[in-house]
Design an enzyme around this catalytic site. Structure first.
Site, PDB file in Angstrom:
ATOM      1  N   GLU A 108       9.774   6.508  16.199  1.00 26.84           N
ATOM      2  CA  GLU A 108       9.948   5.991  14.843  1.00 26.84           C
ATOM      3  C   GLU A 108      11.325   6.392  14.320  1.00 26.84           C
ATOM      4  O   GLU A 108      12.078   5.563  13.800  1.00 26.84           O
ATOM      5  CB  GLU A 108       8.845   6.562  13.945  1.00 26.84           C
ATOM      6  CG  GLU A 108       8.946   6.149  12.492  1.00 26.84           C
ATOM      7  CD  GLU A 108       7.961   6.901  11.621  1.00 26.84           C
ATOM      8  OE1 GLU A 108       7.739   6.449  10.478  1.00 26.84           O
ATOM      9  OE2 GLU A 108       7.409   7.937  12.056  1.00 26.84           O
ATOM     10  N   HIS A 109      11.652   7.669  14.430  1.00 25.54           N
ATOM     11  CA  HIS A 109      12.971   8.190  14.039  1.00 25.54           C
ATOM     12  C   HIS A 109      13.610   8.848  15.251  1.00 25.54           C
ATOM     13  O   HIS A 109      12.976   9.696  15.895  1.00 25.54           O
ATOM     14  CB  HIS A 109      12.851   9.257  12.943  1.00 25.54           C
ATOM     15  CG  HIS A 109      12.011   8.871  11.773  1.00 25.54           C
ATOM     16  ND1 HIS A 109      10.661   9.193  11.687  1.00 25.54           N
ATOM     17  CD2 HIS A 109      12.318   8.207  10.627  1.00 25.54           C
ATOM     18  CE1 HIS A 109      10.179   8.742  10.532  1.00 25.54           C
ATOM     19  NE2 HIS A 109      11.153   8.135   9.881  1.00 25.54           N
ATOM     20  N   ASN A 120      -3.209   6.125   6.636  1.00 27.65           N
ATOM     21  CA  ASN A 120      -3.854   6.897   7.703  1.00 27.65           C
ATOM     22  C   ASN A 120      -4.509   5.960   8.715  1.00 27.65           C
ATOM     23  O   ASN A 120      -4.364   4.733   8.661  1.00 27.65           O
ATOM     24  CB  ASN A 120      -4.865   7.888   7.116  1.00 27.65           C
ATOM     25  CG  ASN A 120      -5.983   7.197   6.352  1.00 27.65           C
ATOM     26  OD1 ASN A 120      -6.259   6.017   6.534  1.00 27.65           O
ATOM     27  ND2 ASN A 120      -6.656   7.943   5.496  1.00 27.65           N
ATOM     28  N   GLN A 136     -10.865   0.251   1.553  1.00 26.65           N
ATOM     29  CA  GLN A 136     -11.328  -0.588   0.447  1.00 26.65           C
ATOM     30  C   GLN A 136     -10.165  -1.239  -0.293  1.00 26.65           C
ATOM     31  O   GLN A 136     -10.291  -2.355  -0.810  1.00 26.65           O
ATOM     32  CB  GLN A 136     -12.221   0.200  -0.515  1.00 26.65           C
ATOM     33  CG  GLN A 136     -11.589   1.386  -1.197  1.00 26.65           C
ATOM     34  CD  GLN A 136     -11.811   2.678  -0.409  1.00 26.65           C
ATOM     35  OE1 GLN A 136     -11.940   2.657   0.814  1.00 26.65           O
ATOM     36  NE2 GLN A 136     -11.863   3.801  -1.113  1.00 26.65           N
ATOM     37  N   TYR A 150       0.841  -1.195   0.000  1.00 20.99           N
ATOM     38  CA  TYR A 150       0.000   0.000   0.000  1.00 20.99           C
ATOM     39  C   TYR A 150       0.874   1.243   0.000  1.00 20.99           C
ATOM     40  O   TYR A 150       1.779   1.387   0.826  1.00 20.99           O
ATOM     41  CB  TYR A 150      -0.922   0.024   1.218  1.00 20.99           C
ATOM     42  CG  TYR A 150      -1.918   1.162   1.155  1.00 20.99           C
ATOM     43  CD1 TYR A 150      -3.050   1.065   0.349  1.00 20.99           C
ATOM     44  CD2 TYR A 150      -1.700   2.341   1.848  1.00 20.99           C
ATOM     45  CE1 TYR A 150      -3.952   2.115   0.260  1.00 20.99           C
ATOM     46  CE2 TYR A 150      -2.598   3.399   1.770  1.00 20.99           C
ATOM     47  CZ  TYR A 150      -3.720   3.282   0.965  1.00 20.99           C
ATOM     48  OH  TYR A 150      -4.607   4.336   0.866  1.00 20.99           O
ATOM     49  N   HIS A 156       4.863  16.432   7.359  1.00 22.78           N
ATOM     50  CA  HIS A 156       4.090  15.287   6.868  1.00 22.78           C
ATOM     51  C   HIS A 156       2.599  15.438   7.107  1.00 22.78           C
ATOM     52  O   HIS A 156       1.786  15.114   6.244  1.00 22.78           O
ATOM     53  CB  HIS A 156       4.558  14.002   7.559  1.00 22.78           C
ATOM     54  CG  HIS A 156       5.765  13.380   6.945  1.00 22.78           C
ATOM     55  ND1 HIS A 156       5.735  12.686   5.773  1.00 22.78           N
ATOM     56  CD2 HIS A 156       7.052  13.347   7.367  1.00 22.78           C
ATOM     57  CE1 HIS A 156       6.938  12.242   5.478  1.00 22.78           C
ATOM     58  NE2 HIS A 156       7.758  12.627   6.439  1.00 22.78           N
ATOM     59  N   HIS A 182       0.016 -39.397  21.454  1.00 21.98           N
ATOM     60  CA  HIS A 182       1.302 -38.855  21.010  1.00 21.98           C
ATOM     61  C   HIS A 182       2.416 -39.878  21.255  1.00 21.98           C
ATOM     62  O   HIS A 182       3.269 -40.113  20.399  1.00 21.98           O
ATOM     63  CB  HIS A 182       1.616 -37.558  21.766  1.00 21.98           C
ATOM     64  CG  HIS A 182       0.882 -36.359  21.264  1.00 21.98           C
ATOM     65  ND1 HIS A 182      -0.481 -36.268  21.264  1.00 21.98           N
ATOM     66  CD2 HIS A 182       1.347 -35.178  20.753  1.00 21.98           C
ATOM     67  CE1 HIS A 182      -0.849 -35.098  20.768  1.00 21.98           C
ATOM     68  NE2 HIS A 182       0.253 -34.410  20.453  1.00 21.98           N
ATOM     69  N   ASP A 189      14.732   8.937   4.773  1.00 18.65           N
ATOM     70  CA  ASP A 189      13.486   8.887   4.021  1.00 18.65           C
ATOM     71  C   ASP A 189      13.710   8.509   2.566  1.00 18.65           C
ATOM     72  O   ASP A 189      12.836   7.906   1.933  1.00 18.65           O
ATOM     73  CB  ASP A 189      12.774  10.237   4.085  1.00 18.65           C
ATOM     74  CG  ASP A 189      12.084  10.481   5.412  1.00 18.65           C
ATOM     75  OD1 ASP A 189      11.869   9.505   6.156  1.00 18.65           O
ATOM     76  OD2 ASP A 189      11.771  11.646   5.704  1.00 18.65           O
ATOM     77  N   GLU A 203       1.347 -34.821  29.773  1.00 19.49           N
ATOM     78  CA  GLU A 203       0.332 -33.913  29.234  1.00 19.49           C
ATOM     79  C   GLU A 203      -0.994 -34.637  28.972  1.00 19.49           C
ATOM     80  O   GLU A 203      -1.905 -34.050  28.390  1.00 19.49           O
ATOM     81  CB  GLU A 203       0.849 -33.245  27.953  1.00 19.49           C
ATOM     82  CG  GLU A 203       2.047 -32.326  28.208  1.00 19.49           C
ATOM     83  CD  GLU A 203       2.482 -31.537  26.969  1.00 19.49           C
ATOM     84  OE1 GLU A 203       1.960 -31.821  25.863  1.00 19.49           O
ATOM     85  OE2 GLU A 203       3.326 -30.633  27.119  1.00 19.49           O
ATOM     86  N   THR A 232       3.532   9.930  11.825  1.00 17.17           N
ATOM     87  CA  THR A 232       4.988   9.893  11.852  1.00 17.17           C
ATOM     88  C   THR A 232       5.533  10.705  13.017  1.00 17.17           C
ATOM     89  O   THR A 232       4.864  11.608  13.529  1.00 17.17           O
ATOM     90  CB  THR A 232       5.558  10.395  10.519  1.00 17.17           C
ATOM     91  OG1 THR A 232       6.971  10.110  10.476  1.00 17.17           O
ATOM     92  CG2 THR A 232       5.336  11.884  10.341  1.00 17.17           C
ATOM     93  N   GLN A 243       9.805  16.893   9.818  1.00 17.79           N
ATOM     94  CA  GLN A 243       8.886  15.822  10.186  1.00 17.79           C
ATOM     95  C   GLN A 243       7.469  16.348  10.344  1.00 17.79           C
ATOM     96  O   GLN A 243       6.500  15.682   9.972  1.00 17.79           O
ATOM     97  CB  GLN A 243       9.365  15.160  11.467  1.00 17.79           C
ATOM     98  CG  GLN A 243       8.990  13.704  11.583  1.00 17.79           C
ATOM     99  CD  GLN A 243       9.616  12.860  10.486  1.00 17.79           C
ATOM    100  OE1 GLN A 243      10.650  13.212   9.933  1.00 17.79           O
ATOM    101  NE2 GLN A 243       8.980  11.758  10.139  1.00 17.79           N
TER     102      GLN A 243
END
Length: 442
Positions: A338-339, A224, A195, A131, A272, A431, A372, A426, A247, A269
């Site tokens: 994240e960064h 998002n 979707q 995506y 974004h 088994h 990036d 067990e 981010t 940053q």
């Protein structure tokens, strides 16, 4: 412009500080978004193409003729791409391939006992849906960051979904299509949002039952909150990389840091998204003051000033004052950005002490924007504190470890008593019987 959180002296005063709750973070309610995406995903599963077209018209304002982008349109996008941008993308791809090419694990066979081996094979996922978001900005770099590790892992079937743009004839942005062409990806769909995730997870058929998009095994890529919610909902139907949130950048700096560099990186940053988080952690009040002044100048001069100002003024951003760099490390480890940039004296030594971060950028000449696009590292990274337990996208994201067990008769007979003892413990006698059945004629 940006709020301050002063932690100085509080440890000495005997306070027990919960840094996770004290450091700002964007409020993102994925659970609430689930209520919105659940009927969308169900509709795509039930009605296929008709649902995707109707949802795309509702959310993107685009009437789709075909959900799949024609091969010619992908090729034409690369042909018409600005040569400077093409050269930059080619360099980004080359560097990413060098880094990700070294990530592939080798098959390992362990001889447990004579006649008994366990081999760990690494098998690529068969089909992957990638995506690529298309909201406030255009992200051909995300094409690179998703496709390169998948290709280096040996994934044979790749499909990309990206929202259609009204200004691009109802197709994904031409720079995104050009990046696809550059990487040899020809299966591209002009579908975005929840979707798109449902289409990739369930597959897509037209009204006559003809398959237009085969279901994938794994979905990766940022988006998002509705994309994150769709990933949460569809996990189990398909594998996912992560539920990406807004981010974020954290900068750990002392008085040796250049305030111009720090401010520029915080602004970059914030550019974004209005929910983007920019956090400075420092033991220097003088640096904090200078960065604050520099931010005012830079925000006024930047193109997306309103977006940046909203992000910097939001509850997710701030300057955190600490007693020393040791406390600063504790703060950024709790935050798990994240960064994370380290702009201190002996930056490499400080960075080596970091435990929790999606990616660490060391010293004044390693800004996040380098990562990036062209450091060779991957920019699809864990957000929202998930770097405490998760990694960024890599070749390993697209590989499955499979254990291959091979014992001969003697090796099984030698360990059979232990297997039967554990099976009895067990209360699973069948088994144990699966072992004794092999030696009944002895």
């Amino acid at each position: 412009m940006i709020r301050r959180i002063d932690l100085r002296g509080r440890l000495a005063a005997g306070e027990s500080l919960d840094y996770r709750s004290l450091v700002p973070r964007a409020p993102v309610d994925v659970d609430a978004a689930l209520d919105a995406v659940r009927p969308i995903c169900a509709d795509v599963r039930r009605r296929g193409l008709s649902a995707v077209k109707e949802l795309t018209a509702r959310f993107d304002g685009v009437e789709l003729d075909d959900v799949r982008v024609p091969r010619q349109a992908i090729d034409d996008a690369l042909t018409s791409l600005d040569p400077t941008v093409r050269a930059a993308l080619e360099e980004s791809v080359a560097r990413a391939r060098r880094v990700h090419g070294d990530q592939r694990r080798a098959e390992v066979t362990t001889t447990v006992v004579p006649g008994g081996t366990v081999t760990e094979r690494w098998v690529p996922v068969g089909r992957v849906g990638l995506y690529v978001p298309g909201g406030l900005a255009v992200y051909p770099s995300s094409v690179v960051m998703n496709v390169v590790p998948a290709q280096e892992a040996g994934v044979e079937s790749l499909a990309i979904a990206s929202p259609p743009q009204r200004g691009a004839g109802g197709r994904p942005h031409p720079t995104i299509l050009a990046a696809c062409a550059l990487l040899g990806v020809t299966e591209v769909y002009a579908v975005g949002g929840a979707q798109a995730l449902a289409m990739l997870a369930y597959g897509l058929r037209d009204d006559d039952g003809v398959s237009l998009c085969d279901p994938v095994d794994l979905v990766t890529g940022p988006g998002n909150v509705y994309v994150a919610a769709a990933k949460r909902l569809l996990r189990g139907v398909v594998g996912i990389d992560a539920e990406a949130g807004p981010t974020e950048i954290a900068v750990l700096a002392d008085d040796s840091a250049d305030p111009v560099h720090v401010a520029a990186d915080l602004v970059s940053q914030a550019e974004h998204d209005p929910l983007a988080a920019s956090v400075l952690v420092t033991d220097s009040e003088a640096l904090a003051d200078t960065v604050d002044d520099e931010l005012r100048t830079r925000v006024a001069a930047t193109k997306h000033d309103e977006r940046v100002r909203t992000a910097l003024a939001g509850e997710q951003s701030g300057i955190v004052l600490v007693d020393d760099i040791a406390q600063g490390l504790a703060v950024v480890d709790a935050y798990a950005a994240e960064h994370l940039e380290i702009q201190t004296r002996d930056a490499a030594a400080v960075a080596a002490r970091v435990r929790n971060a999606g990616a660490v950028f060391v010293g004044p000449w390693s800004p996040v924007s380098l990562g990036d696009y062209a450091a060779g590292s991957n920019h699809v990274l864990p957000t929202g504190g998930s770097a405490r337990h998760s990694s960024g996208l890599s070749v390993q994201s697209f590989l499955r470890g499979v254990h291959v067990v091979e014992y001969d008769r003697a090796a099984l007979q030698d360990v059979g008593g232990h297997v039967r003892a554990l099976a009895d413990a067990e209360d699973l006698p069948a088994h144990g019987a699966a072992i004794t059945a092999r030696f009944e004629d002895d």
